[in-house]
Design a protein around this motif. Structure first.
Motif, PDB file in Angstrom:
ATOM      1  N   GLU A   1       0.832  -1.206   0.000  1.00 48.99           N
ATOM      2  CA  GLU A   1       0.000   0.000   0.000  1.00 48.99           C
ATOM      3  C   GLU A   1       0.867   1.257   0.000  1.00 48.99           C
ATOM      4  O   GLU A   1       0.585   2.219  -0.746  1.00 48.99           O
ATOM      5  CB  GLU A   1      -0.933  -0.033   1.211  1.00 48.99           C
ATOM      6  CG  GLU A   1      -1.997  -1.122   1.101  1.00 48.99           C
ATOM      7  CD  GLU A   1      -2.748  -1.389   2.379  1.00 48.99           C
ATOM      8  OE1 GLU A   1      -3.675  -2.209   2.354  1.00 48.99           O
ATOM      9  OE2 GLU A   1      -2.402  -0.777   3.424  1.00 48.99           O
TER      10      GLU A   1
ATOM     11  N   ILE B   1      -4.645  -4.310  -5.794  1.00 48.28           N
ATOM     12  CA  ILE B   1      -4.603  -3.046  -5.064  1.00 48.28           C
ATOM     13  C   ILE B   1      -5.782  -2.219  -5.561  1.00 48.28           C
ATOM     14  O   ILE B   1      -5.966  -2.049  -6.775  1.00 48.28           O
ATOM     15  CB  ILE B   1      -3.299  -2.277  -5.324  1.00 48.28           C
ATOM     16  CG1 ILE B   1      -2.082  -3.163  -5.041  1.00 48.28           C
ATOM     17  CG2 ILE B   1      -3.264  -0.997  -4.501  1.00 48.28           C
ATOM     18  CD1 ILE B   1      -1.909  -3.590  -3.622  1.00 48.28           C
TER      19      ILE B   1
ATOM     20  N   ASP C   1      -8.285   1.421  -4.673  1.00 48.68           N
ATOM     21  CA  ASP C   1      -8.352   2.693  -3.947  1.00 48.68           C
ATOM     22  C   ASP C   1      -9.745   3.281  -4.150  1.00 48.68           C
ATOM     23  O   ASP C   1     -10.109   3.694  -5.253  1.00 48.68           O
ATOM     24  CB  ASP C   1      -7.286   3.647  -4.479  1.00 48.68           C
ATOM     25  CG  ASP C   1      -7.178   4.928  -3.650  1.00 48.68           C
ATOM     26  OD1 ASP C   1      -8.100   5.199  -2.848  1.00 48.68           O
ATOM     27  OD2 ASP C   1      -6.180   5.649  -3.807  1.00 48.68           O
TER      28      ASP C   1
ATOM     29  N   PRO D   1      -4.629   3.479  -1.253  1.00 49.14           N
ATOM     30  CA  PRO D   1      -4.522   2.105  -1.747  1.00 49.14           C
ATOM     31  C   PRO D   1      -4.773   1.077  -0.643  1.00 49.14           C
ATOM     32  O   PRO D   1      -4.311   1.233   0.489  1.00 49.14           O
ATOM     33  CB  PRO D   1      -3.085   2.017  -2.267  1.00 49.14           C
ATOM     34  CG  PRO D   1      -2.675   3.431  -2.501  1.00 49.14           C
ATOM     35  CD  PRO D   1      -3.388   4.249  -1.470  1.00 49.14           C
ATOM     36  N   GLU D   2      -5.504   0.042  -1.004  1.00 53.44           N
ATOM     37  CA  GLU D   2      -5.774  -1.074  -0.097  1.00 53.44           C
ATOM     38  C   GLU D   2      -5.368  -2.365  -0.783  1.00 53.44           C
ATOM     39  O   GLU D   2      -5.781  -2.638  -1.910  1.00 53.44           O
ATOM     40  CB  GLU D   2      -7.255  -1.135   0.272  1.00 53.44           C
ATOM     41  CG  GLU D   2      -7.616  -2.313   1.161  1.00 53.44           C
ATOM     42  CD  GLU D   2      -9.098  -2.370   1.488  1.00 53.44           C
ATOM     43  OE1 GLU D   2      -9.683  -3.475   1.409  1.00 53.44           O
ATOM     44  OE2 GLU D   2      -9.665  -1.305   1.821  1.00 53.44           O
TER      45      GLU D   2
ATOM     46  N   ARG E   1      -4.956  -6.834   6.823  1.00 54.60           N
ATOM     47  CA  ARG E   1      -4.045  -5.716   6.606  1.00 54.60           C
ATOM     48  C   ARG E   1      -3.424  -5.278   7.932  1.00 54.60           C
ATOM     49  O   ARG E   1      -4.085  -5.220   8.956  1.00 54.60           O
ATOM     50  CB  ARG E   1      -4.775  -4.551   5.945  1.00 54.60           C
ATOM     51  CG  ARG E   1      -5.324  -4.871   4.562  1.00 54.60           C
ATOM     52  CD  ARG E   1      -6.329  -3.846   4.090  1.00 54.60           C
ATOM     53  NE  ARG E   1      -5.719  -2.524   3.999  1.00 54.60           N
ATOM     54  CZ  ARG E   1      -6.337  -1.401   4.348  1.00 54.60           C
ATOM     55  NH1 ARG E   1      -7.568  -1.445   4.848  1.00 54.60           N
ATOM     56  NH2 ARG E   1      -5.720  -0.241   4.209  1.00 54.60           N
TER      57      ARG E   1
END
Length: 284
Positions: free
Chosen positions: A194, A239, A241, A246-247, A268
């Motif tokens: 991220e 990824i 967002d 960003p995740e 996460r």
């Protein structure tokens, strides 16, 4: 966050990376060839020397592998088991491969979970030189142009590990924006991806390949792997967002040093890398 002391000092930069072009392509493996040679031939036919492969559905025999194990010396934080060679045809359920160069010759790093000829399930680290393709198959692969994974001595872990390096353009493709990455020990895997994407303004990316280890595992559904030494393959990842940054959404399968297997989506912020984690990002 969990941490395992490595035998050497931390090396600069916790993410090793190289930006490049790349191409998704069908990788066809011939039956009767050593897996390493079959992969090399298909990459060469597509004009590449390095990249990633998704191993789901591959049948191999003979087959050799090792599992993660506790280290018997202070030279390594964790090590490998003895070599196992199950009889019959082994069929891989899920697995990932990093393909590159070691000592100037083709080599790969691959982790998988599989079903053996007698129905037993297993998982671990596939040995390149003792594994043969049992049945012809076409797999999903990504070739890199302008970067390559090279195995080099890593003073932090005392292993020779794949890491991305800039390389000459091959002329195979000029498509897309790709990053070859290696995430180093004792930083959260999802958080590292991220932060890497946030620094470069990357809002969407697909994860290809994904071979490495984390210090046990914590999954989004509450599942926990306590044993610290693992072999992990990414089964799917991206990824995204939605406006909050960003995740990383990363699904994995793994085996720990007791032989216990697990799968799920990494939580996460709670999955530090043990030794290394290699992958390729394809920017959307």
């Amino acid at each position: 966050m969990r941490r395992i002391e490595q035998p050497g000092p931390e090396t600069p930069g916790r993410i090793q990376w190289a930006e490049c072009h790349g191409l998704r392509f069908p990788l066809t493996l011939e039956a009767g060839l050593p897996l390493l040679e079959a992969v090399r031939r298909s990459f060469a036919a597509a004009g590449f020397v390095s990249g990633t492969v998704k191993l789901d559905g591959l049948a191999v025999s003979p087959f050799a592998y090792v599992m993660p194990a506790l280290s018997q010396t202070a030279e390594h934080a964790a090590f490998y088991s003895e070599t196992f060679r199950p009889a019959g045809v082994v069929r891989i359920d899920v697995g990932a491969m990093t393909f590159g160069l070691r000592d100037g010759a083709p080599f790969f790093h691959a982790h998988a979970l599989w079903v053996e000829g007698d129905g037993a399930r297993g998982g671990g680290h596939i040995l390149p030189d003792e594994t043969m393709v049992a049945e012809a198959i076409t797999l999903q692969a990504v070739g890199l142009d302008g970067a390559a994974f090279l195995a080099e001595p890593d003073p932090e872990t005392n292993f020779k590990l794949f890491g991305p390096k800039p390389a000459e353009l091959l002329g195979a493709t000029r498509e897309g924006r790709f990053f070859a990455l290696r995430v180093k020990p004792n930083i959260d895997f999802c958080g590292a991806l991220e932060a890497f994407c946030a620094e470069r303004g990357i809002r969407e990316a697909l994860i290809h390949g994904g071979v490495g280890s984390t210090i046990g595992a914590r999954f989004g559904d509450g599942g926990i792997v306590e044993n610290f030494a693992t072999e992990v393959a990414i089964t799917g990842g991206q990824i995204v967002d939605d406006g909050a940054g960003p995740e990383a959404q990363v699904d994995v399968a793994l085996v720990d040093y007791t032989g216990a297997m697990a799968a799920g989506r990494y939580r996460r912020g709670d999955n530090p890398v043990l030794m290394t984690f290699e992958l390729v990002l394809e920017v959307g």
